[in-house]
Design an enzyme around this catalytic site. Sequence first.
Site, PDB file in Angstrom:
ATOM      1  N   THR A  53       0.812  -1.205   0.000  1.00 29.93           N
ATOM      2  CA  THR A  53       0.000   0.000   0.000  1.00 29.93           C
ATOM      3  C   THR A  53       0.853   1.265   0.000  1.00 29.93           C
ATOM      4  O   THR A  53       0.407   2.323  -0.442  1.00 29.93           O
ATOM      5  CB  THR A  53      -0.946  -0.013   1.213  1.00 29.93           C
ATOM      6  OG1 THR A  53      -1.734  -1.219   1.160  1.00 29.93           O
ATOM      7  CG2 THR A  53      -1.880   1.175   1.230  1.00 29.93           C
ATOM      8  N   TYR A 141       5.801 -11.802   4.379  1.00 36.63           N
ATOM      9  CA  TYR A 141       4.643 -11.276   3.648  1.00 36.63           C
ATOM     10  C   TYR A 141       4.468 -12.099   2.380  1.00 36.63           C
ATOM     11  O   TYR A 141       5.249 -11.992   1.442  1.00 36.63           O
ATOM     12  CB  TYR A 141       4.893  -9.799   3.346  1.00 36.63           C
ATOM     13  CG  TYR A 141       3.810  -9.060   2.592  1.00 36.63           C
ATOM     14  CD1 TYR A 141       2.522  -9.560   2.424  1.00 36.63           C
ATOM     15  CD2 TYR A 141       4.086  -7.803   2.055  1.00 36.63           C
ATOM     16  CE1 TYR A 141       1.558  -8.862   1.748  1.00 36.63           C
ATOM     17  CE2 TYR A 141       3.122  -7.080   1.364  1.00 36.63           C
ATOM     18  CZ  TYR A 141       1.861  -7.612   1.215  1.00 36.63           C
ATOM     19  OH  TYR A 141       0.904  -6.904   0.529  1.00 36.63           O
ATOM     20  N   LYS A 170       2.072 -12.451   7.056  1.00 31.30           N
ATOM     21  CA  LYS A 170       0.908 -11.758   6.484  1.00 31.30           C
ATOM     22  C   LYS A 170       0.529 -12.532   5.234  1.00 31.30           C
ATOM     23  O   LYS A 170       1.282 -12.585   4.269  1.00 31.30           O
ATOM     24  CB  LYS A 170       1.234 -10.312   6.136  1.00 31.30           C
ATOM     25  CG  LYS A 170       0.078  -9.590   5.425  1.00 31.30           C
ATOM     26  CD  LYS A 170       0.455  -8.193   4.980  1.00 31.30           C
ATOM     27  CE  LYS A 170      -0.689  -7.533   4.200  1.00 31.30           C
ATOM     28  NZ  LYS A 170      -0.349  -6.170   3.719  1.00 31.30           N
ATOM     29  N   ILE A 212      -3.555  -6.764   8.446  1.00 27.50           N
ATOM     30  CA  ILE A 212      -2.806  -5.634   7.889  1.00 27.50           C
ATOM     31  C   ILE A 212      -3.561  -5.262   6.621  1.00 27.50           C
ATOM     32  O   ILE A 212      -3.244  -5.697   5.528  1.00 27.50           O
ATOM     33  CB  ILE A 212      -1.333  -6.012   7.641  1.00 27.50           C
ATOM     34  CG1 ILE A 212      -0.714  -6.576   8.921  1.00 27.50           C
ATOM     35  CG2 ILE A 212      -0.538  -4.799   7.157  1.00 27.50           C
ATOM     36  CD1 ILE A 212       0.708  -7.107   8.760  1.00 27.50           C
TER      37      ILE A 212
END
Length: 307
Positions: A53, A141, A170, A212
């Site tokens: 992001t 991630y 994540k 998240i």
Amino acid sequence: MDYTAAAKQLRGSIAPVVTPFTDNYSIDFDAMTSLINWHIDQGSHGISVTGTTGEPSSLTYEERTRVMAHAAKTVAGRVPFVPGTGSVNHEETLNLTKMAQEIGADAAMVIVPYYNKPSQHALYNHFKAVAASVDIPIIIYNIPGRTAVNLHVDTLARLNEDCPNIIGVKESNKDFEHINRVLLKCGPEFNLYSGIELLCYPMLAIGGAGHISATANVMPEKVAELYDAWVAGDTDRARSLHYELMPLNDVLFQDTNPAPLKAALGMMGKIAPVLRPPMALPTTALQKDIANVLKNYTTIENETISS
């Protein structure tokens, strides 16, 4: 470091904050400060920057270090700080992760390297080296839709066993069977975070540590409340928030993240709605859809559609 104790602190809604730009594409550090303070005031349990992001691929290495350092200074220990330090380049990942430790980050989030599609053996070696280079927790991630390679559960379980500071993952992975097997193989104490908005609630139900979620940029208080309600045993409220947020989640992913998100934040008066090329704002039609959905959640300061 007691990684077990550290992992317990890294729970809840860790907001993946956007990187604001000015109209001339420079980083707007004043807007970043305001966003981080707003997130903390609204109840976000942690702050992350330079993840997907945060448009890290649109930043130079030097800019990434500046964003990380500025965010660490702004957070100032009020909530856990978890910068994204992963890259397609191994040495760069090592250096950014070491920097995260130097600036006092509570953990580093390290993405599966993208584009070059490493084997599972290569991924194991990469993450083991990153973990060995620092004395802070590592959150891997896994986002196969972006990286073109999926970190297998067995590889993750091996890393969890061999690297004490790899404390969580994540999972931006729509394969919910895969996600269930993460906790089966890694154990219930392993921190599993949702990176898929519609799976934030279901992941809590199977033992997840939080989420998240990009949507936290727009509605930080409700995304955090979803976690708080679950932990408090108010499953009805958590489920209600899951469905309440669904239309917003849907419209924010009609184009590549964070394009719709930055359009929304621009309408809310939080940032200038600017992305660096090759990224661009959504079409006029989608921006109108975003505005219509936003009106059901928050006050829009500027309904002007950006070009």
